[in-house]
Design a protein around this motif. Structure first.
Motif, PDB file in Angstrom:
ATOM      1  N   UNK A 186     -36.357 -64.180   6.945  1.00  0.00           N
ATOM      2  CA  UNK A 186     -36.314 -65.490   7.605  1.00  0.00           C
ATOM      3  C   UNK A 186     -36.751 -65.365   9.068  1.00  0.00           C
ATOM      4  N   UNK A 187     -36.276 -64.323   9.718  1.00  0.00           N
ATOM      5  CA  UNK A 187     -36.670 -64.124  11.114  1.00  0.00           C
ATOM      6  C   UNK A 187     -38.173 -63.868  11.235  1.00  0.00           C
ATOM      7  N   UNK A 211     -44.073 -66.167  12.459  1.00  0.00           N
ATOM      8  CA  UNK A 211     -45.444 -66.505  12.073  1.00  0.00           C
ATOM      9  C   UNK A 211     -45.824 -67.927  12.451  1.00  0.00           C
ATOM     10  N   UNK A 212     -44.820 -68.798  12.618  1.00  0.00           N
ATOM     11  CA  UNK A 212     -45.130 -70.223  12.786  1.00  0.00           C
ATOM     12  C   UNK A 212     -44.582 -70.837  14.070  1.00  0.00           C
ATOM     13  N   UNK A 213     -43.556 -70.258  14.650  1.00  0.00           N
ATOM     14  CA  UNK A 213     -42.957 -70.850  15.846  1.00  0.00           C
ATOM     15  C   UNK A 213     -43.788 -70.532  17.082  1.00  0.00           C
ATOM     16  N   UNK A 237     -40.637 -69.309  22.164  1.00  0.00           N
ATOM     17  CA  UNK A 237     -39.233 -69.487  21.771  1.00  0.00           C
ATOM     18  C   UNK A 237     -38.540 -68.141  21.613  1.00  0.00           C
ATOM     19  N   UNK A 238     -39.312 -67.044  21.580  1.00  0.00           N
ATOM     20  CA  UNK A 238     -38.724 -65.725  21.415  1.00  0.00           C
ATOM     21  C   UNK A 238     -38.479 -65.045  22.764  1.00  0.00           C
ATOM     22  N   UNK A 239     -38.185 -65.847  23.757  1.00  0.00           N
ATOM     23  CA  UNK A 239     -37.732 -65.367  25.054  1.00  0.00           C
ATOM     24  C   UNK A 239     -36.462 -66.149  25.389  1.00  0.00           C
ATOM     25  N   UNK A 259     -48.971 -60.856  17.812  1.00  0.00           N
ATOM     26  CA  UNK A 259     -49.983 -60.200  16.975  1.00  0.00           C
ATOM     27  C   UNK A 259     -50.532 -61.144  15.917  1.00  0.00           C
ATOM     28  N   UNK A 260     -49.645 -61.797  15.191  1.00  0.00           N
ATOM     29  CA  UNK A 260     -50.079 -62.580  14.028  1.00  0.00           C
ATOM     30  C   UNK A 260     -50.655 -63.931  14.402  1.00  0.00           C
ATOM     31  N   UNK A 261     -50.295 -64.459  15.571  1.00  0.00           N
ATOM     32  CA  UNK A 261     -50.815 -65.766  15.973  1.00  0.00           C
ATOM     33  C   UNK A 261     -52.040 -65.658  16.887  1.00  0.00           C
TER      34      UNK A 261
END
Length: 329
Positions: free
Chosen positions: A219-220, A225-227, A231-233, A249-251
């Motif tokens: 889930x994390x 991959x989409x957010x 938001x990861x700070x 990397x993925x975006x």
């Protein structure tokens, strides 16, 4: 385990990618310097440790402490190897590095005191202090184990089960929380896949986790991959650090090897613990695209601990060291 020339290029990119990501992120860590929207990240130095331009921080130094042991051909799950890694951590720490994570400092300081009092068994003591810290600090799953884990993957490219065991054991030297171990397993397996197969798959290691943990981590990872990456700070937590690196990397479009450069810029633009997130991302990006993808300007600039006869390690040393790590030797 013999590697093809292409695989060897990717393997040697792991440490170099870690280092250039780290050095690029140093100036902007915790807003030491504001990165404006129209500005491209540069290896300006400064940061929390007043580093020289191009100098890497604790992220790469601690990774090299592991890599130096891995290059001797030992099994990183063995007590002798873990003792050697612990001794290298202390050698680095005893030199008074300018920037050390709070949790790592606490564990290494306590370990040093016990050793100085006459106790023996570096890795045993270190793991005991790591566990004690986790037991007394409810938020102990910091990113300090994940940031340095890339060399573990190089040591165990030939055996993913042993890779998972080694990732957890090396993580536990300073970070006993299971989430820290999980993050290291996932990232090491992603690096292994990238080196051997030339592809990014951050989900590849889910089957190496316990079922309940794997479901939560999926889930994390799905969120990463989409957010919006921002938001990861903050990302001092090992989960958000891994999510931030994954999102960068993925975006970022991956049409060719310039993906490495642009994804590192994206990692730094997320903000907060910029050198660590970029170092984590750099390890996987180097594994995917190889040392040859790292711009010459960055190769010429990066340097840092350890110092041999006063000379800092450089990009050439990192490539040689990574090439000396022979899985299954």
């Amino acid at each position: 385990m013999p590697l093809s020339p292409t695989q060897l290029n990717r393997a040697t990119g792991v440490l170099l990618g870690t280092a250039v990501g780290d050095a690029l992120g140093v100036p902007y860590e915790f807003e030491s310097r504001i990165l404006h929207a129209d500005e491209t990240p540069q290896m300006l130095g400064g940061g929390l440790g007043d580093f020289a331009p191009g100098e890497w921080s604790d992220d790469t130094s601690m990774a090299l402490a592991i890599a130096l042991v891995a290059a001797t051909g030992v099994d990183l799950t063995s007590d002798d190897a873990l003792d050697a890694v612990g001794e290298n951590f202390l050698r680095w720490f005893d030199g008074g590095p300018p920037d050390v994570g709070t949790q790592t400092r606490a564990v290494l300081s306590a370990t040093r005191r016990r050793l100085d009092s006459g106790e023996r068994g570096v890795s045993r003591i270190m793991r005991e202090e790591s566990r004690r810290y986790a037991d007394t600090h409810p938020h102990s799953a910091g990113n300090g184990a994940l940031m340095r884990t890339a060399p573990v993957a190089l040591a165990h490219l030939d055996d993913r089960g042993q890779l998972a065991d080694a990732a957890r054991l090396v993580a536990s030297l300073t970070h006993a929380d299971p989430l820290a171990g999980d993050s290291c397993v996932l990232w090491c397996e992603a690096i292994r896949v990238a080196v051997l197969d030339g592809r990014i798959d951050v989900f590849a290691g889910l089957d190496l986790l316990l079922a309940d943990s794997a479901a939560q981590w999926k889930r994390w990872l799905d969120d990463s991959l989409v957010c919006d990456p921002k938001v990861f700070a903050p990302n001092g937590f090992t989960v958000t650090a891994l999510q931030a690196a994954t999102a960068a990397i993925t975006q970022t479009p991956a049409d060719d090897a310039t993906h490495l450069e642009h994804a590192l810029y994206a990692a730094i633009r997320i903000g907060n613990d910029t050198d660590t997130v970029a170092a984590i991302a750099g390890g996987l990006l180097g594994a995917r695209w190889g040392a040859s993808a790292v711009p010459d300007e960055w190769r010429e600039a990066v340097h840092g601990w350890p110092h041999d006869n006063g000379r800092a390690h450089t990009a050439r040393d990192l490539i040689a060291l990574a090439g000396a790590i022979e899985p299954g030797r």
